[in-house]
Design a protein around this motif. Structure first.
Motif, PDB file in Angstrom:
ATOM      1  N   CYS A 571       0.822  -1.212   0.000  1.00 46.39           N
ATOM      2  CA  CYS A 571       0.000   0.000   0.000  1.00 46.39           C
ATOM      3  C   CYS A 571       0.858   1.265   0.000  1.00 46.39           C
ATOM      4  CB  CYS A 571      -0.919   0.027   1.222  1.00 46.39           C
ATOM      5  SG  CYS A 571      -0.053   0.413   2.771  1.00 46.39           S
ATOM      6  N   GLY A 572       2.179   1.102   0.257  1.00 46.55           N
ATOM      7  CA  GLY A 572       3.078   2.246   0.292  1.00 46.55           C
ATOM      8  C   GLY A 572       3.275   2.824   1.673  1.00 46.55           C
ATOM      9  N   GLY A 573       2.700   2.199   2.720  1.00 45.97           N
ATOM     10  CA  GLY A 573       2.720   2.793   4.050  1.00 45.97           C
ATOM     11  C   GLY A 573       3.794   2.275   4.982  1.00 45.97           C
ATOM     12  N   GLY A 574       4.621   1.325   4.543  1.00 47.80           N
ATOM     13  CA  GLY A 574       5.618   0.744   5.425  1.00 47.80           C
ATOM     14  C   GLY A 574       6.995   1.364   5.271  1.00 47.80           C
ATOM     15  N   GLY A 575       7.894   0.976   6.179  1.00 46.70           N
ATOM     16  CA  GLY A 575       9.285   1.390   6.068  1.00 46.70           C
ATOM     17  C   GLY A 575       9.536   2.861   6.265  1.00 46.70           C
ATOM     18  N   GLY A 576       8.557   3.579   6.800  1.00 44.78           N
ATOM     19  CA  GLY A 576       8.702   5.018   6.952  1.00 44.78           C
ATOM     20  C   GLY A 576       8.545   5.783   5.657  1.00 44.78           C
ATOM     21  N   ALA A 577       8.087   5.105   4.582  1.00 43.59           N
ATOM     22  CA  ALA A 577       7.972   5.757   3.278  1.00 43.59           C
ATOM     23  C   ALA A 577       7.056   6.984   3.287  1.00 43.59           C
ATOM     24  CB  ALA A 577       7.496   4.746   2.223  1.00 43.59           C
ATOM     25  N   PRO A 578       5.913   6.970   4.019  1.00 46.23           N
ATOM     26  CA  PRO A 578       5.095   8.194   4.041  1.00 46.23           C
ATOM     27  C   PRO A 578       5.813   9.375   4.693  1.00 46.23           C
ATOM     28  CG  PRO A 578       3.810   6.287   4.754  1.00 46.23           C
ATOM     29  CD  PRO A 578       5.245   5.858   4.707  1.00 46.23           C
ATOM     30  N   LEU A 579       6.834   9.096   5.500  1.00 41.38           N
ATOM     31  CA  LEU A 579       7.564  10.168   6.173  1.00 41.38           C
ATOM     32  C   LEU A 579       8.667  10.731   5.286  1.00 41.38           C
ATOM     33  CD1 LEU A 579       7.915   8.453   9.681  1.00 41.38           C
ATOM     34  CD2 LEU A 579       6.185  10.108   8.946  1.00 41.38           C
ATOM     35  N   THR A 580       9.392   9.858   4.609  1.00 43.21           N
ATOM     36  CA  THR A 580      10.457  10.331   3.717  1.00 43.21           C
ATOM     37  C   THR A 580       9.881  10.932   2.445  1.00 43.21           C
ATOM     38  OG1 THR A 580      10.691   8.103   2.784  1.00 43.21           O
ATOM     39  CG2 THR A 580      12.102   8.671   4.651  1.00 43.21           C
ATOM     40  N   ASP A 590      -2.488   4.546  -5.088  1.00 40.35           N
ATOM     41  CA  ASP A 590      -3.330   4.707  -6.278  1.00 40.35           C
ATOM     42  C   ASP A 590      -3.259   3.448  -7.149  1.00 40.35           C
ATOM     43  OD1 ASP A 590      -3.973   7.230  -5.445  1.00 40.35           O
ATOM     44  OD2 ASP A 590      -2.592   8.264  -6.783  1.00 40.35           O
ATOM     45  N   ILE A 591      -2.055   2.858  -7.232  1.00 40.06           N
ATOM     46  CA  ILE A 591      -1.890   1.635  -8.020  1.00 40.06           C
ATOM     47  C   ILE A 591      -2.695   0.499  -7.394  1.00 40.06           C
ATOM     48  CG2 ILE A 591      -0.222  -0.027  -8.913  1.00 40.06           C
ATOM     49  CD1 ILE A 591       1.910   2.137  -8.745  1.00 40.06           C
ATOM     50  N   ARG A 592      -2.681   0.434  -6.059  1.00 41.46           N
ATOM     51  CA  ARG A 592      -3.404  -0.647  -5.394  1.00 41.46           C
ATOM     52  C   ARG A 592      -4.910  -0.494  -5.559  1.00 41.46           C
ATOM     53  NH1 ARG A 592      -3.144  -5.762  -5.037  1.00 41.46           N
ATOM     54  NH2 ARG A 592      -3.395  -6.709  -2.979  1.00 41.46           N
ATOM     55  N   ILE A 593      -5.399   0.730  -5.479  1.00 38.29           N
ATOM     56  CA  ILE A 593      -6.832   0.942  -5.691  1.00 38.29           C
ATOM     57  C   ILE A 593      -7.215   0.604  -7.129  1.00 38.29           C
ATOM     58  CG2 ILE A 593      -8.592   2.747  -5.879  1.00 38.29           C
ATOM     59  CD1 ILE A 593      -8.206   1.751  -3.051  1.00 38.29           C
ATOM     60  N   LEU A 615      -4.875   3.744   1.705  1.00 38.74           N
ATOM     61  CA  LEU A 615      -5.908   3.487   0.697  1.00 38.74           C
ATOM     62  C   LEU A 615      -7.060   4.482   0.800  1.00 38.74           C
ATOM     63  CD1 LEU A 615      -5.983  -0.432   0.689  1.00 38.74           C
ATOM     64  CD2 LEU A 615      -4.678   1.119  -0.777  1.00 38.74           C
ATOM     65  N   GLU A 616      -7.399   4.916   2.007  1.00 38.23           N
ATOM     66  CA  GLU A 616      -8.436   5.935   2.133  1.00 38.23           C
ATOM     67  C   GLU A 616      -7.959   7.298   1.658  1.00 38.23           C
ATOM     68  OE1 GLU A 616     -11.772   4.609   5.326  1.00 38.23           O
ATOM     69  OE2 GLU A 616     -10.282   6.081   5.994  1.00 38.23           O
ATOM     70  N   GLY A 617      -6.653   7.460   1.541  1.00 38.90           N
ATOM     71  CA  GLY A 617      -6.109   8.724   1.062  1.00 38.90           C
ATOM     72  C   GLY A 617      -6.139   8.878  -0.441  1.00 38.90           C
ATOM     73  N   VAL A 618      -6.590   7.853  -1.157  1.00 37.55           N
ATOM     74  CA  VAL A 618      -6.673   7.931  -2.620  1.00 37.55           C
ATOM     75  C   VAL A 618      -7.790   8.893  -3.007  1.00 37.55           C
ATOM     76  CG1 VAL A 618      -7.188   6.641  -4.717  1.00 37.55           C
ATOM     77  CG2 VAL A 618      -5.700   5.650  -2.967  1.00 37.55           C
ATOM     78  N   VAL A 619      -7.481   9.826  -3.874  1.00 35.77           N
ATOM     79  CA  VAL A 619      -8.439  10.855  -4.293  1.00 35.77           C
ATOM     80  C   VAL A 619      -9.304  10.323  -5.435  1.00 35.77           C
ATOM     81  CG1 VAL A 619      -8.670  13.183  -5.235  1.00 35.77           C
ATOM     82  CG2 VAL A 619      -6.858  12.686  -3.588  1.00 35.77           C
ATOM     83  N   GLY A 620     -10.556  10.701  -5.437  1.00 35.67           N
ATOM     84  CA  GLY A 620     -11.463  10.320  -6.512  1.00 35.67           C
ATOM     85  C   GLY A 620     -12.299   9.108  -6.153  1.00 35.67           C
ATOM     86  N   PRO A 621     -13.158   8.672  -7.066  1.00 39.68           N
ATOM     87  CA  PRO A 621     -14.021   7.520  -6.804  1.00 39.68           C
ATOM     88  C   PRO A 621     -13.184   6.274  -6.508  1.00 39.68           C
ATOM     89  CG  PRO A 621     -14.700   8.671  -8.799  1.00 39.68           C
ATOM     90  CD  PRO A 621     -13.383   9.243  -8.418  1.00 39.68           C
ATOM     91  N   ARG A 622     -13.551   5.586  -5.477  1.00 40.79           N
ATOM     92  CA  ARG A 622     -12.840   4.361  -5.094  1.00 40.79           C
ATOM     93  C   ARG A 622     -13.762   3.499  -4.256  1.00 40.79           C
ATOM     94  NH1 ARG A 622     -12.375   4.979   0.105  1.00 40.79           N
ATOM     95  NH2 ARG A 622     -11.819   6.984   1.071  1.00 40.79           N
TER      96      ARG A 622
END
Length: 638
Positions: A571-580, A590-593, A615-622
């Motif tokens: 989902c892109g949320g591990g390893g501190g990636a959202p922080l870096t 977005d790819i996962r959605i 995943l809830e942070g994805v913009v647009g219809p989902r």
């Protein structure tokens, strides 16, 4: 026997021993590069385990692609058998005709495999390296044809010209398999790969469990640094352990890690295959100009170079490459050579963080919060359980034993995830589970600190948490956060903390199966559900069946995304990636959605607070995002 045939036999014997000498010389040169690395234990008995690790562990991964699996069995199997017979027949100067026939038989098997290699290389997938790899089928074919001719041409028909052709073909193949391999050619992976299996940096990967782990749990825990001995990660190629350097040489450049990497797919400047090849370049010295695969997105080839004693960053790789990794282990899961990419990345992060404090984005702020407050967000620990004030949740006390200790992690401060936690408490209470929480005594487990390379902060927080838990009596820990579960279950044992830890999906599935919870028919069972596997639950802990079993018990239809289970997309949320927050062409969630939309899902079921947020942070219809605890709580029989 004719004079020509006798000369041919002697020529092949000479060629065989020349190849052996070339192989030995080349291997000593290659081994000198590996030995420049830091010390690591040498388990010589690992050599005896190579056949099992090759035919079972390695081929278990290769078998996921049946085409390549059959091709590899034919090519490698035929070549090894034929060369073994050449060693006996010509190395020992037996010159037996029946052995020549056997050599020809295995050479034919090898040639069939080479034809499949050639067919794959005609229109290779984007993940495969080109360059010298495109010539490999021809070199192997030359060797196979030479061996085939050796066994098929009757000795009385051997002439000077035919003998010369046979020797030339065998010489070309022998050079590819020996000198060419030890000088860094494509067949390098075969030699280094076998030694890599014997002296793997994680020998526990070949055992079912490691100390403190649940049965069947993958061995994924990071190894603690010996901070008191001055270990500060890896800043130069020679600071990797010698068997890590060996493992880099085992890379076959198949690009399966590249195809699985979420950062590469999102256009961030990371390609796991190139990163491993950059480590090979740094180990031997040189630049990346000759790399024949996909570059790091947005970074041209030829801009990076390294030396064994030179700093890795920024000369050999850019900092953005290092910090793009989500530590999801998709690369490790897909690697047929069983290389540990994530360990290498975290080792380099440790050096940058501990030595220079060079963490980008919001990382420094979060690390400071963890050190000062025990919370990644800098929150007052006393408010972690405010969401449970009206739920009559008991706080554990030193004098009273409980069956289950509920540890919620950083998600306890997040309003969205508090809905999941309230649902989980509702389920536990409905099943009359004897549970309690730590309340204000709960500090962060240190997961994000360790992934960002701050091993010192992680170890301090882990020791603090272990000391806190030792004051109470409980049988098991339940958590809705796979990152918390992984730390407590797999990484704390090395520091003295041993616990029985369950993810809430597995624990709830057990409650339903045991009849402790009564369910009514789901009101939304006509919807299309898909399940997103959290990396730290699936690949890190091997738990992929319990959430699906729980959905089945709730009688909800499941429509699997293309990438699921142990091969699920991050989902892109591990390893501190959202922080870096290293930019790319698109966002990983977005790819996962998009994967969820491809199966026309109405709801994506999640089981991790990071996955929920991303995943809830994805913009647009989902599709709607719902934790599995929320679904179960809504299905409870009133």
């Amino acid at each position: 026997m004719s004079a020509a045939a006798s000369s041919l036999n002697l020529a092949i014997t000479f060629l065989f021993w020349l190849a052996v000498a070339g192989l030995a010389t080349g291997m000593l040169r290659r081994a000198a590069l590996w030995r420049a690395g830091r010390e690591a234990p040498i388990a010589w008995l690992g050599l005896l385990a190579v056949p099992k690790r090759y035919f079972v562990d390695l081929h278990h991964v290769v078998a996921r692609d049946p085409y390549i699996a059959r091709t590899h069995i034919a090519t490698a199997g035929g070549a090894i058998a034929a060369m073994a017979l050449v060693a006996v027949n010509y190395g020992l100067m037996l010159y037996a005709s029946f052995l020549n026939t056997a050599i020809a038989l295995f050479a034919l098997v090898m040639l069939v495999g080479v034809l499949f290699v050639w067919h794959r290389r005609r229109t290779p997938p984007a993940r495969l390296s080109r360059g010298v790899w495109m010539r490999l089928p021809w070199m192997l074919a030359a060797f196979a044809i030479g061996l085939l001719a050796l066994g098929l041409i009757p000795l009385q028909f051997v002439s000077g010209l035919s003998a010369l052709v046979v020797v030339a073909l065998l010489g070309l193949g022998a050079w590819t398999l020996t000198v060419g391999a030890t000088r860094g050619g494509p067949m390098k992976h075969a030699l280094a790969g076998l030694l890599h299996l014997a002296f793997h940096p994680r020998p526990e990967r070949f055992r079912k469990t490691e100390a403190g782990a649940e049965a069947g749990t993958p061995t994924t825990a990071l190894k603690p640094l010996k901070l008191e001995q001055g270990e500060l990660g890896v800043g130069k190629p020679v600071e990797f352990r010698w068997n890590q350097l060996l493992s880099f040489d085992a890379c076959v450049q198949c690009g399966k890690c590249e195809a699985a990497c979420p950062a590469f797919a999102a256009g961030q400047p990371l390609n796991p295959k190139k990163l491993i090849q950059d480590m090979v370049t740094g180990m031997a010295g040189g630049s990346d100009a000759s790399f024949a695969g996909s570059p790091y997105p947005g970074m041209p080839l030829g801009a990076h170079q390294g030396q064994p004693q030179a700093p890795i960053l920024p000369g050999l790789i850019s900092p953005e490459t290092l910090w793009s990794c989500t530590t999801c282990r998709a690369c490790v899961q897909e690697c047929p050579m069983l290389i540990e990419h994530v360990d290498a990345i975290v080792d380099m992060r440790r050096h940058q963080t501990l030595q220079f404090g060079a963490v980008p984005g919001k990382g420094p702020e979060v690390l400071a919060n963890l050190r000062e407050t025990g919370s990644a967000g800098g929150f007052d620990l006393g408010v972690r359980y405010h969401w449970a004030i009206d739920l009559d949740v008991r706080q554990i006390s030193a004098g009273q034993a409980v069956d289950v200790l509920l540890v919620v992690g950083e998600g306890g401060f997040d309003m969205r995830y508090q809905r999941t936690l309230r649902a989980l408490v509702k389920v536990l209470q409905a099943a009359n589970v004897d549970f309690a929480v730590l309340g204000a005594l709960e500090t962060d487990t240190g997961d994000v600190a360790r992934r960002l390379g701050d091993e010192a902060t992680f170890q301090n927080m882990a020791q603090q948490m272990i000391a806190q838990l030792s004051a109470f009596t409980f049988k098991r820990i339940v958590t809705a956060d796979p990152h918390v579960m992984h730390c407590l279950r797999n990484e704390y044992p090395a520091l003295g903390g041993h616990y029985q830890v369950f993810h809430h999906a597995a624990f709830m599935a057990g409650l339903v199966s045991a009849g402790k919870i009564k369910l009514r028919a789901a009101a939304d069972k006509e919807q299309r559900f898909t399940y997103h596997d959290p990396c730290y639950l699936g690949r890190y802990n091997g738990e992929i069946e319990a959430p699906r079993e729980l959905l089945k018990l709730m009688d909800l239809s499941l429509h699997e995304m293309e990438r699921n289970g142990m091969r699920g997309r991050c989902c892109g949320g591990g390893g501190g990636a959202p922080l870096t927050d290293i930019p790319g062409k698109q966002r990983i969630p977005d790819i996962r959605i998009h994967d969820a939309r491809a199966v026309r899902a109405d709801t994506v079921v999640v089981a991790c607070p990071n996955c929920t947020a991303m995943l809830e942070g994805v913009v647009g219809p989902r599709p709607e995002i719902r934790d599995i605890a929320e679904l179960l709580a809504s299905a409870l029989e009133t």
